[in-house]
Design a protein around this motif. Structure first.
Motif, PDB file in Angstrom:
ATOM      1  N   LEU A  17       9.516  -7.689   8.584  1.00  0.00           N
ATOM      2  CA  LEU A  17       9.352  -6.971   7.320  1.00  0.00           C
ATOM      3  C   LEU A  17       8.178  -7.520   6.522  1.00  0.00           C
ATOM      4  CD1 LEU A  17      12.919  -6.297   5.840  1.00  0.00           C
ATOM      5  CD2 LEU A  17      11.269  -4.640   6.707  1.00  0.00           C
ATOM      6  N   LEU A  18       8.023  -8.843   6.537  1.00  0.00           N
ATOM      7  CA  LEU A  18       6.913  -9.453   5.807  1.00  0.00           C
ATOM      8  C   LEU A  18       5.583  -9.064   6.438  1.00  0.00           C
ATOM      9  CD1 LEU A  18       5.840 -11.247   3.600  1.00  0.00           C
ATOM     10  CD2 LEU A  18       6.361 -13.260   5.006  1.00  0.00           C
ATOM     11  N   VAL A  19       5.543  -8.982   7.762  1.00  0.00           N
ATOM     12  CA  VAL A  19       4.317  -8.537   8.431  1.00  0.00           C
ATOM     13  C   VAL A  19       3.967  -7.111   7.984  1.00  0.00           C
ATOM     14  CG1 VAL A  19       3.229  -8.038  10.644  1.00  0.00           C
ATOM     15  CG2 VAL A  19       4.709 -10.032  10.414  1.00  0.00           C
ATOM     16  N   SER A  20       4.987  -6.252   7.870  1.00  0.00           N
ATOM     17  CA  SER A  20       4.739  -4.885   7.408  1.00  0.00           C
ATOM     18  C   SER A  20       4.144  -4.878   6.003  1.00  0.00           C
ATOM     19  CB  SER A  20       6.043  -4.078   7.423  1.00  0.00           C
ATOM     20  OG  SER A  20       6.513  -3.906   8.740  1.00  0.00           O
ATOM     21  N   VAL A  21       4.639  -5.772   5.136  1.00  0.00           N
ATOM     22  CA  VAL A  21       4.119  -5.838   3.766  1.00  0.00           C
ATOM     23  C   VAL A  21       2.672  -6.317   3.761  1.00  0.00           C
ATOM     24  CG1 VAL A  21       4.381  -6.970   1.521  1.00  0.00           C
ATOM     25  CG2 VAL A  21       6.398  -6.153   2.754  1.00  0.00           C
ATOM     26  N   LEU A  22       2.330  -7.222   4.669  1.00  0.00           N
ATOM     27  CA  LEU A  22       0.953  -7.715   4.721  1.00  0.00           C
ATOM     28  C   LEU A  22      -0.033  -6.603   5.089  1.00  0.00           C
ATOM     29  CD1 LEU A  22       1.356 -11.200   6.462  1.00  0.00           C
ATOM     30  CD2 LEU A  22       1.249 -10.671   4.035  1.00  0.00           C
ATOM     31  N   PHE A  23       0.451  -5.553   5.744  1.00  0.00           N
ATOM     32  CA  PHE A  23      -0.399  -4.418   6.083  1.00  0.00           C
ATOM     33  C   PHE A  23      -0.120  -3.213   5.190  1.00  0.00           C
ATOM     34  CE2 PHE A  23      -0.657  -6.958   9.939  1.00  0.00           C
ATOM     35  CZ  PHE A  23      -2.006  -6.891  10.230  1.00  0.00           C
ATOM     36  N   ASP A  24       0.643  -3.418   4.106  1.00  0.00           N
ATOM     37  CA  ASP A  24       0.961  -2.332   3.186  1.00  0.00           C
ATOM     38  C   ASP A  24      -0.321  -1.785   2.565  1.00  0.00           C
ATOM     39  OD1 ASP A  24       2.572  -0.632   1.589  1.00  0.00           O
ATOM     40  OD2 ASP A  24       2.449  -2.039  -0.084  1.00  0.00           O
ATOM     41  N   ALA A  25      -0.499  -0.480   2.642  1.00  0.00           N
ATOM     42  CA  ALA A  25      -1.694   0.160   2.084  1.00  0.00           C
ATOM     43  C   ALA A  25      -1.654   0.069   0.562  1.00  0.00           C
ATOM     44  CB  ALA A  25      -1.748   1.620   2.524  1.00  0.00           C
ATOM     45  N   GLN A  26      -2.604  -0.644  -0.020  1.00  0.00           N
ATOM     46  CA  GLN A  26      -2.623  -0.879  -1.458  1.00  0.00           C
ATOM     47  C   GLN A  26      -3.523   0.132  -2.174  1.00  0.00           C
ATOM     48  OE1 GLN A  26      -0.642  -3.944  -2.698  1.00  0.00           O
ATOM     49  NE2 GLN A  26       0.014  -2.969  -0.797  1.00  0.00           N
ATOM     50  N   THR A  27      -3.201   0.377  -3.421  1.00  0.00           N
ATOM     51  CA  THR A  27      -4.069   1.144  -4.314  1.00  0.00           C
ATOM     52  C   THR A  27      -4.480   0.227  -5.458  1.00  0.00           C
ATOM     53  OG1 THR A  27      -2.998   3.251  -3.789  1.00  0.00           O
ATOM     54  CG2 THR A  27      -4.247   3.134  -5.846  1.00  0.00           C
ATOM     55  N   SER A  28      -5.778   0.074  -5.648  1.00  0.00           N
ATOM     56  CA  SER A  28      -6.299  -0.801  -6.712  1.00  0.00           C
ATOM     57  C   SER A  28      -5.681  -2.188  -6.622  1.00  0.00           C
ATOM     58  CB  SER A  28      -6.033  -0.179  -8.093  1.00  0.00           C
ATOM     59  OG  SER A  28      -6.695  -0.895  -9.110  1.00  0.00           O
ATOM     60  N   GLY A  29      -5.732  -2.762  -5.413  1.00  0.00           N
ATOM     61  CA  GLY A  29      -5.237  -4.118  -5.211  1.00  0.00           C
ATOM     62  C   GLY A  29      -6.213  -5.158  -5.736  1.00  0.00           C
ATOM     63  N   GLY A  30      -5.887  -6.412  -5.479  1.00  0.00           N
ATOM     64  CA  GLY A  30      -6.718  -7.502  -5.973  1.00  0.00           C
ATOM     65  C   GLY A  30      -7.922  -7.770  -5.090  1.00  0.00           C
TER      66      GLY A  30
END
Length: 338
Positions: A282-295
């Motif tokens: 699950l954490l690996v999935s979050v690391l590849f989560d498509a971000q909008t206006s990320g840091g």
């Protein structure tokens, strides 16, 4: 878009922002193009980005879309100078049916204009297209010192990787769209971060002369870190436990609230990514989560890391050390997740 509707829409917006007179010719006379002053000795940074609605408030959506478009300029160490609106809106009857009347559309544009004002950039015009689904974004031009540009290819072995915003906008926006349990809090959290400009990180790039940086957007942290590694011919190691997450992101990922784009990121990058067996899927999935206006992900020489973190935190940004840069592995792996 019907001329009378467009005219009413534009008339409902506040006067443009141009404190130093950089806009020589533009929207006042309904010109077809804009003419702007550019500081002598500067190079231009140009980018364009457009979003479908994210969140449920039109004004906030306008802010997020503008912050997202400005981010590519900040990621190279540039300063936004001017921008052009790009807006796709339904026709008047369809807009009313979708709850997107004049007031909502004007709120989107006001959100973008206010975020440009915060960034110190001038809105120089724009273009509208009639479309069934609303979309909004900006074409942004920034200025930069041509001798001090941060790029994907600028990583060096030993650099530490500092992230300035937590992950989770893709998952939390999915929660908000689905009206899942706790969606209001999820929406408020991702909007809070997505509306935040990356201008502090850009100033750190300039002040410390950093050679490499990227913003974390559609490819997720893992995808953008891999891009940097491949461009630099090196290997990036991410410390999964050190990566900051927005509240309840892992819980929501466990509920299946992971957007399709995040799975696509993970599949595409799997060819040269090595994930340690102990890292939860699950954490690996979050690391590849498509971000909008990320840091921003800043590559900082170790001797400058404490100073970079202090500058980021003094400006209100996050400053999490999430990884490091190493020589390219013999097997060609670009990204390690440990």
């Amino acid at each position: 878009m019907a001329p009378e509707f467009l005219e009413r829409l534009l008339d409902s917006l506040p006067p443009g922002f141009d404190p130093d007179g950089r806009l020589l010719c533009g929207t006042q006379g309904h010109e077809d193009a804009a003419v702007l002053r550019v500081p002598a000795g500067s190079a231009l940074v140009q980018t364009v980005d457009i979003l479908s609605p994210i969140g449920n408030d039109p004004y906030t959506f306008g802010q997020i879309a503008a912050a997202n478009a400005l981010s590519d300029v900040y990621a190279m160490g540039g300063e936004p100078w001017c921008a052009m609106n790009i807006a796709f809106f339904p026709s008047t009857p369809k807009a009313a049916e979708a709850g997107l009347g004049l007031e909502a559309l004007a709120a989107i544009l006001r959100g973008g204009a206010d975020k440009l004002r915060e960034a110190g950039a001038v809105l120089a015009g724009g273009h509208t297209v009639e479309d069934d689904e609303p979309k909004y974004g900006l074409s942004v031009t920034g200025i930069i010192d041509p001798a001090r540009v941060a790029t994907n290819a600028g990583l060096r072995p030993g650099d530490l990787l500092i992230l300035t915003k937590p992950l989770g906008t893709g998952i939390l926006s999915t929660v908000a769209k689905a009206r899942w349990d706790g969606w209001r809090e999820a929406e408020a959290e991702f909007c809070r971060w997505a509306c935040r400009l990356n201008r502090v990180g850009a100033s750190v790039i300039r002040d410390l002369g950093l050679r490499a940086a990227t913003d974390i957007t559609g490819f997720g942290l893992g995808g953008h870190a891999r891009e940097q590694a491949r461009a630099s011919g090196l290997t990036v190691t991410l410390n999964a436990e050190a990566v900051p997450l927005m509240p309840r992101v892992l819980d929501y990922a466990g509920d299946g609230m992971v957007p399709a784009g995040s799975f696509a990121n993970k599949r595409w990058c799997s060819r040269d990514v090595d994930v340690s067996p102990g890292v939860p899927p699950l954490l690996v999935s979050v690391l590849f989560d498509a971000q909008t206006s990320g840091g921003l992900l800043l590559a900082v020489p170790e001797n400058l890391a404490d100073r970079a973190r202090a500058l980021l935190e003094a400006g209100g940004d996050g400053a999490w050390v999430v990884g490091e840069v190493r020589p390219l592995r013999p097997d060609g792996v670009s990204l390690e997740i440990r």
